[in-house]
Design an enzyme around this catalytic site. Structure first.
Site, PDB file in Angstrom:
ATOM      1  N   GLU A 226       0.885  -1.175   0.000  1.00  0.00           N
ATOM      2  CA  GLU A 226       0.000   0.000   0.000  1.00  0.00           C
ATOM      3  C   GLU A 226       0.909   1.206   0.000  1.00  0.00           C
ATOM      4  O   GLU A 226       1.561   1.510   0.991  1.00  0.00           O
ATOM      5  CB  GLU A 226      -0.913  -0.036   1.230  1.00  0.00           C
ATOM      6  CG  GLU A 226      -2.073   0.952   1.128  1.00  0.00           C
ATOM      7  CD  GLU A 226      -1.777   2.276   1.818  1.00  0.00           C
ATOM      8  OE1 GLU A 226      -1.392   3.225   1.103  1.00  0.00           O
ATOM      9  OE2 GLU A 226      -1.940   2.350   3.036  1.00  0.00           O
ATOM     10  N   CYS A 260      -1.805   8.885   2.965  1.00  0.00           N
ATOM     11  CA  CYS A 260      -1.783   8.425   1.571  1.00  0.00           C
ATOM     12  C   CYS A 260      -3.105   8.713   0.876  1.00  0.00           C
ATOM     13  O   CYS A 260      -3.134   8.958  -0.332  1.00  0.00           O
ATOM     14  CB  CYS A 260      -1.484   6.923   1.521  1.00  0.00           C
ATOM     15  SG  CYS A 260       0.140   6.489   2.147  1.00  0.00           S
TER      16      CYS A 260
END
Length: 468
Positions: A226, A260
């Site tokens: 990720e 993110c």
């Protein structure tokens, strides 16, 4: 290895990295622990994971203060993060057995099914920005699947790493079922090569993802990555403007912009751009940044001064490239890794604020001529983690959502992770999924078990293969 308070600049604690002999001992103990843990029942694992959730809730204020000191998260956000971790523990404690139940398949066999067996110790290389949530969203499903957790956390949140280890031990998990390694990033490749490690999960930058993927690929070990994001928030011409602005501001400032999946590129239809800019700047200018332990602070400092300086460099370069600075953009005087909420407009592809991930409280406003142009701009990025759409037309939203190149698309809401939904990205935002049943099935052996029919069996044959 040091933990430094980003508000005061003071060293909180210095940690001596574990030497190779100690790492070898801990990895050997993790491998040994797997032999017993994989035999434990779902009920026993669930009881322990529920207890871990209880420990988290009981210590949430203390743990929020630890995050505030080590990486600058404001206290109320830290408390919310701990509560979210506890909820994740509950979710997998209650659902893991169902997610990993044998899946019967009708074939020509007497019986055939898919089983899900644990792999062993899983190495998690985790970042500092959500120092508890990032770990628990890996650890809760991994442990419930019967795997062992081995954590290499970011060096500046070593205190958080040890606190997480303490949570599992206080909850009653067997020793070495979850282990925090205190080692430098340069030693991650060596740990990946260790025969005890069976798989690797990483949350971090694209560069870190490539490094881990190379090392794990050479050892034929599975990875889930990720990575970064430059999330596009697309404000269409029929959006409810005030609601859209509120959501866009909130999303950009989550964790002082160090997320993110924080909104980063605001792609606004030309008919709404001027109104959007005025309202957005007005809200940004009211944001109070300061001591994360002070309840009056809306956001705290960035996690380190070098990270703050990187954000400022990106802002300055974008302005040199033609972006217009509407507010912020100046490094405050004094101590602390602070950066003011900053808005750039006239941002275009090719500018740093468009092409790169800006990991701080900086919004880039981009004008779109029409729906097709907005979609093209959203997809004109090497990243594909999250995106949001603002429109009052559900059918339109569903149509556009399927065309957005991202692992998560939210409509009239900011992008967030939820234990019930799979989470991950495409392109340079990584691969694989965390959370939901997809996340718990990433690190298992998906095993086919086939029982042949006994010769002369009178039962009818089932033609073809199909899932029930």
């Amino acid at each position: 290895m040091q933990s430094v308070n980003p508000h005061s600049g003071q060293v909180i604690r210095t940690y001596d990295p574990q030497d190779d002999a100690e790492v070898e001992r801990l990895l050997g103990a993790a491998e040994s622990a797997f032999h017993d843990w994989k035999k434990s029942s779902f009920a026993d694992r669930a009881q322990l994971l529920k207890a871990a959730g209880g420990v988290l809730r009981g210590r949430k204020q203390q743990l929020a203060e630890l995050m505030a000191d080590e990486m600058g998260k404001v206290l109320r956000d830290g408390v919310a993060e701990i509560e979210k971790c506890a909820g994740c523990c509950d979710f997998y404690a209650e659902n893991a057995q169902r997610f990993l139940a044998n899946h019967m398949v009708l074939t020509d066999a007497e019986e055939s099914y898919i089983a899900f067996d644990p792999l062993g110790p899983v190495l998690a290389v985790m970042p500092w920005n959500f120092p508890f949530w990032q770990v628990f969203r890996f650890a809760a499903p991994a442990l419930m699947a019967g795997n062992i957790g081995v954590l290499k956390h970011a060096s500046n949140v070593s205190g958080c790493a040890l606190a997480i280890q303490d949570v599992f031990r206080e909850a009653g998990f067997p020793e070495q079922t979850f282990t925090a390694l205190l080692v430098e990033s340069a030693r991650v490749e060596q740990i990946i090569r260790h025969p005890a490690i069976q798989a690797v999960t990483l949350t971090g930058s694209a560069a870190a993802g490539r490094s881990v993927a190379r090392a794990a690929g050479a050892e034929l070990k599975k990875t889930v990555l990720e990575l970064g994001g430059s999330d596009a928030y697309v404000v269409l011409d029929d959006a409810r403007l005030d609601a859209a602005v509120d959501i866009c501001v909130k999303s950009r400032l989550i964790n002082a912009g160090q997320s993110c999946i924080a909104a980063k590129r605001f792609i606004v239809h030309k008919s709404l751009r001027a109104q959007f800019e005025r309202a957005y700047v007005e809200r940004f200018q009211k944001i109070r940044y300061g001591d994360p332990r002070d309840d009056s602070s809306d956001i705290g400092p960035l996690a380190r001064t070098d990270l703050r300086d990187q954000v400022h460099r990106q802002v300055e370069e974008s302005v040199r490239q033609g972006a217009k600075l509407l507010t912020g953009g100046q490094v405050p005087s004094g101590v602390g890794a602070y950066y003011p909420p900053t808005v750039l407009t006239n941002v275009q592809p090719g500018m740093v604020a468009f092409d790169e991930e800006v990991f701080g409280p900086v919004a880039a406003i981009i004008e779109a001529n029409d729906e097709e142009h907005a979609i093209a701009l959203a997809n004109q990025s090497p990243f594909g983690l999250g995106a949001a759409l603002f429109t009052q037309d559900k059918a339109r939203a569903d149509r556009i959502a399927r065309r957005i190149e991202a692992g998560n698309v939210f409509v009239n809401a900011f992008v967030k992770s939820d234990a019930r939904l799979p989470f991950g990205g495409v392109k340079q935002s990584g691969y694989g999924r965390e959370l939901s049943w997809f996340g718990i099935q990433e690190f298992v052996n998906v095993k086919t078990v086939y029982h042949a029919r006994v010769e002369g069996d009178a039962k009818s044959q089932v033609p073809g293969d199909r899932l029930e």
